[in-house]
Write a protein that holds these residues in place. Structure first.
Motif, PDB file in Angstrom:
ATOM      1  N   VAL A 215       4.928  -4.227 -11.551  1.00 52.31           N
ATOM      2  CA  VAL A 215       4.963  -5.397 -10.678  1.00 52.31           C
ATOM      3  C   VAL A 215       5.355  -6.666 -11.418  1.00 52.31           C
ATOM      4  N   GLU A 216       5.752  -6.521 -12.676  1.00 49.95           N
ATOM      5  CA  GLU A 216       6.027  -7.703 -13.483  1.00 49.95           C
ATOM      6  C   GLU A 216       7.080  -8.615 -12.864  1.00 49.95           C
ATOM      7  N   GLU A 217       8.106  -8.039 -12.244  1.00 51.09           N
ATOM      8  CA  GLU A 217       9.208  -8.839 -11.725  1.00 51.09           C
ATOM      9  C   GLU A 217       8.843  -9.649 -10.482  1.00 51.09           C
ATOM     10  N   ILE A 218       7.709  -9.365  -9.863  1.00 46.58           N
ATOM     11  CA  ILE A 218       7.325 -10.138  -8.674  1.00 46.58           C
ATOM     12  C   ILE A 218       6.152 -11.076  -8.941  1.00 46.58           C
ATOM     13  N   MET A 219       5.693 -11.126 -10.178  1.00 46.24           N
ATOM     14  CA  MET A 219       4.511 -11.940 -10.482  1.00 46.24           C
ATOM     15  C   MET A 219       4.729 -13.421 -10.173  1.00 46.24           C
ATOM     16  N   ASP A 220       5.976 -13.888 -10.279  1.00 40.74           N
ATOM     17  CA  ASP A 220       6.243 -15.297 -10.000  1.00 40.74           C
ATOM     18  C   ASP A 220       6.409 -15.568  -8.505  1.00 40.74           C
ATOM     19  N   LYS A 221       6.352 -14.519  -7.688  1.00 38.50           N
ATOM     20  CA  LYS A 221       6.537 -14.664  -6.247  1.00 38.50           C
ATOM     21  C   LYS A 221       5.228 -14.534  -5.473  1.00 38.50           C
ATOM     22  N   ILE A 222       4.162 -14.217  -6.159  1.00 34.79           N
ATOM     23  CA  ILE A 222       2.871 -14.060  -5.498  1.00 34.79           C
ATOM     24  C   ILE A 222       1.844 -14.975  -6.154  1.00 34.79           C
ATOM     25  N   PRO A 223       0.892 -15.478  -5.388  1.00 40.40           N
ATOM     26  CA  PRO A 223      -0.076 -16.438  -5.939  1.00 40.40           C
ATOM     27  C   PRO A 223      -1.060 -15.773  -6.902  1.00 40.40           C
ATOM     28  N   SER A 224      -1.480 -16.535  -7.890  1.00 52.17           N
ATOM     29  CA  SER A 224      -2.459 -16.023  -8.856  1.00 52.17           C
ATOM     30  C   SER A 224      -3.866 -16.525  -8.548  1.00 52.17           C
ATOM     31  N   ASP A 225      -3.968 -17.424  -7.572  1.00 48.91           N
ATOM     32  CA  ASP A 225      -5.262 -18.049  -7.292  1.00 48.91           C
ATOM     33  C   ASP A 225      -5.900 -17.594  -5.987  1.00 48.91           C
ATOM     34  N   LYS A 226      -5.375 -16.517  -5.380  1.00 50.31           N
ATOM     35  CA  LYS A 226      -5.986 -16.007  -4.154  1.00 50.31           C
ATOM     36  C   LYS A 226      -5.841 -14.481  -4.106  1.00 50.31           C
ATOM     37  N   GLU A 227      -6.586 -13.893  -3.207  1.00 58.70           N
ATOM     38  CA  GLU A 227      -6.546 -12.441  -3.059  1.00 58.70           C
ATOM     39  C   GLU A 227      -5.197 -11.993  -2.508  1.00 58.70           C
ATOM     40  N   ILE A 228      -4.676 -10.907  -3.056  1.00 61.13           N
ATOM     41  CA  ILE A 228      -3.448 -10.292  -2.563  1.00 61.13           C
ATOM     42  C   ILE A 228      -3.836  -9.044  -1.784  1.00 61.13           C
ATOM     43  N   ILE A 229      -3.530  -9.017  -0.486  1.00 58.09           N
ATOM     44  CA  ILE A 229      -3.794  -7.841   0.340  1.00 58.09           C
ATOM     45  C   ILE A 229      -2.498  -7.034   0.436  1.00 58.09           C
ATOM     46  N   VAL A 230      -2.523  -5.823  -0.089  1.00 52.93           N
ATOM     47  CA  VAL A 230      -1.325  -4.988  -0.109  1.00 52.93           C
ATOM     48  C   VAL A 230      -1.362  -4.029   1.082  1.00 52.93           C
ATOM     49  N   VAL A 231      -0.224  -3.915   1.768  1.00 57.38           N
ATOM     50  CA  VAL A 231      -0.125  -3.126   2.990  1.00 57.38           C
ATOM     51  C   VAL A 231       1.073  -2.190   2.897  1.00 57.38           C
ATOM     52  N   CYS A 232       0.883  -0.950   3.324  1.00 60.64           N
ATOM     53  CA  CYS A 232       2.002  -0.010   3.463  1.00 60.64           C
ATOM     54  C   CYS A 232       1.813   0.752   4.767  1.00 60.64           C
ATOM     55  N   ALA A 233       2.550   1.836   4.948  1.00 63.18           N
ATOM     56  CA  ALA A 233       2.490   2.559   6.217  1.00 63.18           C
ATOM     57  C   ALA A 233       1.175   3.304   6.395  1.00 63.18           C
ATOM     58  N   LYS A 234       0.730   4.033   5.345  1.00 65.67           N
ATOM     59  CA  LYS A 234      -0.430   4.908   5.525  1.00 65.67           C
ATOM     60  C   LYS A 234      -1.505   4.756   4.452  1.00 65.67           C
ATOM     61  N   GLU A 235      -1.313   3.918   3.457  1.00 60.31           N
ATOM     62  CA  GLU A 235      -2.323   3.569   2.454  1.00 60.31           C
ATOM     63  C   GLU A 235      -1.913   3.895   1.031  1.00 60.31           C
ATOM     64  N   GLY A 236      -1.294   5.054   0.784  1.00 56.26           N
ATOM     65  CA  GLY A 236      -1.074   5.535  -0.575  1.00 56.26           C
ATOM     66  C   GLY A 236      -0.322   4.571  -1.472  1.00 56.26           C
ATOM     67  N   SER A 237       0.807   4.076  -1.010  1.00 60.44           N
ATOM     68  CA  SER A 237       1.629   3.176  -1.820  1.00 60.44           C
ATOM     69  C   SER A 237       0.929   1.848  -2.068  1.00 60.44           C
ATOM     70  N   SER A 238       0.241   1.340  -1.058  1.00 59.00           N
ATOM     71  CA  SER A 238      -0.424   0.035  -1.219  1.00 59.00           C
ATOM     72  C   SER A 238      -1.567   0.130  -2.222  1.00 59.00           C
ATOM     73  N   LYS A 239      -2.253   1.245  -2.246  1.00 55.88           N
ATOM     74  CA  LYS A 239      -3.340   1.424  -3.212  1.00 55.88           C
ATOM     75  C   LYS A 239      -2.803   1.374  -4.632  1.00 55.88           C
ATOM     76  N   MET A 240      -1.679   2.042  -4.865  1.00 57.73           N
ATOM     77  CA  MET A 240      -1.092   2.071  -6.214  1.00 57.73           C
ATOM     78  C   MET A 240      -0.625   0.687  -6.632  1.00 57.73           C
ATOM     79  N   VAL A 241       0.002  -0.057  -5.714  1.00 51.96           N
ATOM     80  CA  VAL A 241       0.477  -1.400  -6.048  1.00 51.96           C
ATOM     81  C   VAL A 241      -0.705  -2.336  -6.290  1.00 51.96           C
ATOM     82  N   ALA A 242      -1.746  -2.202  -5.463  1.00 49.64           N
ATOM     83  CA  ALA A 242      -2.943  -3.037  -5.663  1.00 49.64           C
ATOM     84  C   ALA A 242      -3.548  -2.788  -7.048  1.00 49.64           C
ATOM     85  N   GLU A 243      -3.549  -1.547  -7.487  1.00 49.55           N
ATOM     86  CA  GLU A 243      -4.071  -1.228  -8.824  1.00 49.55           C
ATOM     87  C   GLU A 243      -3.205  -1.852  -9.913  1.00 49.55           C
ATOM     88  N   MET A 244      -1.890  -1.850  -9.711  1.00 45.78           N
ATOM     89  CA  MET A 244      -0.982  -2.492 -10.673  1.00 45.78           C
ATOM     90  C   MET A 244      -1.279  -3.986 -10.761  1.00 45.78           C
TER      91      MET A 244
END
Length: 377
Positions: A56-85
């Motif tokens: 996720v390094e390339e998107i770090m400048d596009k998302i806030p560092s001072d609030k919670e990031i809620i990750v969403v995908c179609a069925k859960e699997g991909s969003s869980k992995m990105v949230a862990e990253m």
């Protein structure tokens, strides 16, 4: 940092409370553009999951560092992995349990109306914009436009100490699978639908009823035949207090009569509905539709989707002082080429012509409803 799991209910509560949210949606761009979690206080960033496989390094400048990031995908699997990253990068991250599938299926109940004869509850399916209802009177309940999640209505009836004795569908739904037939089988209730909708299973044809009476109470339900959205659309006028308008009248517009390919013919029926039937109903009647387009715009101060008829008339230029020809032309020009996703298959299932297992039903229903034509100023 550990990753938090959020339910659809938790996210909806945040939307309802107008909390500021940042949602990282990792579905493909077309799916995101078509349908997403919406709210005035929500900021979105969409990037397909496959672009984040290496990190996720390339998107770090596009998302806030001072609030919670809620990750969403179609069925859960991909969003869980990105949230862990994201968590590994030191950010506060969570993901939506069950993905957008769970968002599509979440319903919440709210009270709409109460007097000494009846109580009315609205069930809001927040991810689809679908609305269903329970009318409680005495020891009985009537369900209007139930979704396929029949346990919700059975639990609500149990909580009220009543039995579900009547179930009505205002029309053959095109964007979601009706729970009417199954709920009737599970409860022994009478199930009513217009015969003209072409269903092939057993039901009570609304053409044969001017009213539906609850057994032990003076609760009158009048079916006002109102073609427009589909050839068998009806509305239900209850105790001269509440109009369940189906997909004929919305808080922010009128039903779309183009799903059957007969837009001008059915627009004339819709005109007749508005000017010769609904026009006889007084301004103080509460209108409760089967769908909404924008929750934050259409929810009222009491917390439900609905409005008094007089206010809808004021807001909707097409409901007054229009000739039939002008009305039909306006509706025809507003007809959309965008249809509810998979609407032909859904209609076939609701007619009883086709069957579908639960997983197939879930897949068919994912996506927005597109059942309204907006004619408001």
């Amino acid at each position: 940092m550990s990753v938090t799991v959020k339910t659809a209910q938790q996210i909806f509560d945040q939307v309802l409370n107008k909390e500021e949210l940042f949602i990282l949606d990792v579905r493909n761009k077309d799916d995101f553009k078509d349908w997403k979690i919406e709210g005035k206080q929500i900021d979105h960033f969409n990037i397909p999951y496959f672009e984040l496989i290496d990190g996720v390094e390339e998107i770090m400048d596009k998302i806030p560092s001072d609030k919670e990031i809620i990750v969403v995908c179609a069925k859960e699997g991909s969003s869980k992995m990105v949230a862990e990253m994201l968590s590994e990068q030191g950010l506060t991250a969570s993901y939506l349990k069950g993905g957008m599938k769970s968002w599509s299926e979440y319903l919440y109940k709210t009270e709409v109306y109460s007097d000494d004869k009846m109580k009315v509850y609205q069930f809001v399916r927040v991810g689809k914009g679908c609305l269903s209802y329970m009318i409680v009177s005495g020891e009985e309940a009537l369900i209007v436009d139930p979704s396929r999640f029949t346990d919700i209505y059975k639990k609500a009836a149990k909580d009220e100490g009543v039995n579900i004795t009547h179930i009505v569908d205002s029309h053959l739904h095109a964007d979601h699978i009706s729970g009417g037939r199954i709920l009737a089988e599970e409860t022994g209730a009478n199930y009513y639908l217009m015969k003209s909708e072409g269903a092939i299973f057993d039901f009570k044809a609304l053409e044969n009823y001017n009213k539906i009476d609850f057994e032990h109470v003076s609760l009158e339900v009048i079916a006002v035949k109102t073609p427009g959205h589909t050839p068998g659309s009806v509305s239900f006028f209850v105790n001269e207090k509440v109009l369940f308008s189906g997909d004929t009248i919305f808080v922010s517009g009128l039903g779309r009569p183009d799903l059957g390919g007969k837009v001008r013919e059915w627009a004339k029926d819709l005109y007749d509905t508005v000017y010769n039937k609904v026009s006889l109903i007084t301004d103080d009647v509460i209108v409760l539709p089967a769908h909404y387009a924008d929750f934050e715009e259409e929810v009222n101060v009491a917390g439900y989707i609905g409005e008094i008829l007089g206010e809808i008339r004021k807001q909707n230029e097409m409901m007054s002082n229009q000739s039939e020809s002008d009305f039909v032309e306006h509706v025809a020009q507003s007809a959309s080429s965008e249809t509810p996703p998979n609407f032909e298959e859904i209609i076939a299932i609701n007619r009883g012509v086709e069957e579908a297992e639960e997983e197939k039903q879930q897949e068919l229903e994912i996506g927005p409803n597109r059942c309204a034509v907006h004619h408001t100023n």
